[in-house]
Write an enzyme that holds these catalytic residues in place. Structure first.
Site, mmCIF file in Angstrom:
data_model
loop_
_atom_site.group_PDB
_atom_site.id
_atom_site.type_symbol
_atom_site.label_atom_id
_atom_site.label_comp_id
_atom_site.label_asym_id
_atom_site.label_seq_id
_atom_site.Cartn_x
_atom_site.Cartn_y
_atom_site.Cartn_z
ATOM 1 N N LYS A 14 -43.471 -16.811 -28.460
ATOM 2 C CA LYS A 14 -42.040 -17.143 -28.434
ATOM 3 C C LYS A 14 -41.817 -18.644 -28.212
ATOM 4 C CE LYS A 14 -41.229 -14.308 -24.980
ATOM 5 N NZ LYS A 14 -42.541 -13.667 -24.703
ATOM 6 N N ARG A 89 -34.613 -9.652 -20.614
ATOM 7 C CA ARG A 89 -35.838 -8.891 -20.376
ATOM 8 C C ARG A 89 -35.553 -7.526 -19.755
ATOM 9 N NH1 ARG A 89 -39.588 -13.679 -20.135
ATOM 10 N NH2 ARG A 89 -41.686 -12.848 -19.935
ATOM 11 N N ARG A 128 -54.996 -19.331 -23.290
ATOM 12 C CA ARG A 128 -53.975 -20.283 -22.844
ATOM 13 C C ARG A 128 -54.216 -20.661 -21.377
ATOM 14 N NH1 ARG A 128 -47.759 -18.497 -23.490
ATOM 15 N NH2 ARG A 128 -47.978 -17.550 -21.438
ATOM 16 N N ARG A 134 -51.002 -22.472 -15.786
ATOM 17 C CA ARG A 134 -50.100 -21.431 -15.283
ATOM 18 C C ARG A 134 -50.907 -20.402 -14.514
ATOM 19 N NH1 ARG A 134 -45.899 -19.375 -19.862
ATOM 20 N NH2 ARG A 134 -46.049 -17.547 -18.495
ATOM 21 N N ARG A 146 -48.120 -8.180 -16.323
ATOM 22 C CA ARG A 146 -47.004 -8.672 -17.145
ATOM 23 C C ARG A 146 -46.821 -7.788 -18.377
ATOM 24 N NH1 ARG A 146 -49.363 -14.292 -17.909
ATOM 25 N NH2 ARG A 146 -47.645 -14.783 -19.331
HETATM 26 P P1 ADP Z 1 -44.438 -15.040 -20.892
HETATM 27 O O1 ADP Z 1 -43.491 -14.521 -21.945
HETATM 28 O O2 ADP Z 1 -45.709 -15.585 -21.450
HETATM 29 O O3 ADP Z 1 -44.677 -14.056 -19.761
HETATM 30 P P2 ADP Z 1 -42.333 -16.668 -19.687
HETATM 31 O O4 ADP Z 1 -42.374 -18.127 -19.444
HETATM 32 O O5 ADP Z 1 -41.288 -16.159 -20.607
HETATM 33 O O6 ADP Z 1 -43.783 -16.311 -20.199
HETATM 34 O O7 ADP Z 1 -42.163 -15.893 -18.294
HETATM 35 C C1 ADP Z 1 -42.994 -16.173 -17.194
HETATM 36 C C2 ADP Z 1 -42.504 -15.382 -15.972
HETATM 37 O O8 ADP Z 1 -41.206 -15.860 -15.588
HETATM 38 C C3 ADP Z 1 -42.329 -13.871 -16.153
HETATM 39 O O9 ADP Z 1 -43.534 -13.172 -15.984
HETATM 40 C C4 ADP Z 1 -41.291 -13.566 -15.058
HETATM 41 O O10 ADP Z 1 -41.900 -13.533 -13.785
HETATM 42 C C5 ADP Z 1 -40.395 -14.796 -15.100
HETATM 43 N N1 ADP Z 1 -39.260 -14.596 -16.039
HETATM 44 C C6 ADP Z 1 -39.037 -15.282 -17.186
HETATM 45 N N2 ADP Z 1 -37.933 -14.835 -17.805
HETATM 46 C C7 ADP Z 1 -37.434 -13.832 -17.024
HETATM 47 C C8 ADP Z 1 -36.325 -12.954 -17.121
HETATM 48 N N3 ADP Z 1 -35.480 -13.010 -18.158
HETATM 49 N N4 ADP Z 1 -36.133 -12.036 -16.140
HETATM 50 C C9 ADP Z 1 -36.953 -11.976 -15.087
HETATM 51 N N5 ADP Z 1 -38.031 -12.758 -14.940
HETATM 52 C C10 ADP Z 1 -38.284 -13.681 -15.891
#
Ligand code: ADP
Length: 190
Positions: A14, A89, A128, A134, A146
């Site tokens: 994404k 999400r 990654r 991270r 996750r």
């Molecule tokens: P990825 O899609 O690789 O998991 P993101 O950067 O989108 O990476 O998300 C990293 C973390 O940030 C998630 O595992 C969650 O803990 C938090 N997070 C991101 N977006 C949301 C959301 N919309 N609602 C709740 N937690 C979120």
């Protein structure tokens, strides 16, 4: 105004694809993960709170995430359109997004969903993790968590947009350029 939800599991691409779409279409890119990570870096109270969930592979609570997204949206009153990356999400987040956009006389145009098999996701995230710095990419258990949270809480959000005729699935395996091309073809039908 084109407002796109770029959807898909962790590691689907994404963030990578958002960068190309911003360049081609001029979207404002709103990544909830990026905003949380910026807050962690800046040692804000929101960052401290978010980190406690992110490091475990859990979602940050809806109320916190929705308030944060609302504040981000408010920064761009004259945006040409948004690409939402990592949001919504959960079901409540999807409903909140509809409400927030309708307050701006706008709506979600479509959900573009990157479809990638789980074995590929795990391999990408571990790779990654070698360079991203991270913590949530470094530990196979957190990666699995996750993916499990995605399957349980996030994947059902697809139905919310399907019911509105807004869901578009995009095969997310191939070269980065091929996938960008597929997304552009889909965007150009909107
Ligand atoms: P990825 O899609 O690789 O998991 P993101 O950067 O989108 O990476 O998300 C990293 C973390 O940030 C998630 O595992 C969650 O803990 C938090 N997070 C991101 N977006 C949301 C959301 N919309 N609602 C709740 N937690 C979120």
């Amino acid at each position: 105004m084109l407002n796109v939800v770029l959807f898909g599991p962790p590691g689907a691409g994404k963030g990578t694809q958002s960068a190309f779409l911003v360049e081609a279409y001029g979207f404002i890119h709103l990544s909830t993960g990026d905003v949380f990570r910026a807050n962690i870096k800046g040692a804000t109270p929101l960052g401290t709170l978010a980190k406690s969930y992110m490091d475990q592979g859990q979602l940050v609570p809806d109320s916190v995430t929705i308030d944060m997204l609302a504040a981000e949206l408010a920064k761009y009153p004259a945006a040409p359109g948004f690409i939402f990356d990592g949001f919504p999400r959960t079901g409540p987040q999807a409903e909140a997004l509809d409400a927030l956009l309708s307050g701006m006389n706008a709506s979600v145009t479509a959900m573009l969903a990157l479809e990638v098999p789980e074995t590929e996701l795990k391999a990408r995230l571990l790779e990654r993790g070698k360079t991203s710095g991270r913590p949530d990419d470094a530990d196979p258990n957190v990666i699995q968590k996750r993916i499990d949270v995605y399957n349980a809480d996030t994947a059902p959000v697809q139905h919310f947009y399907e019911a509105q005729g807004k869901y578009i699935g995009i095969p997310g395996v191939g070269s980065i350029e091929e996938i960008t091309q597929r997304l552009k073809v889909a965007l150009d039908t909107l």
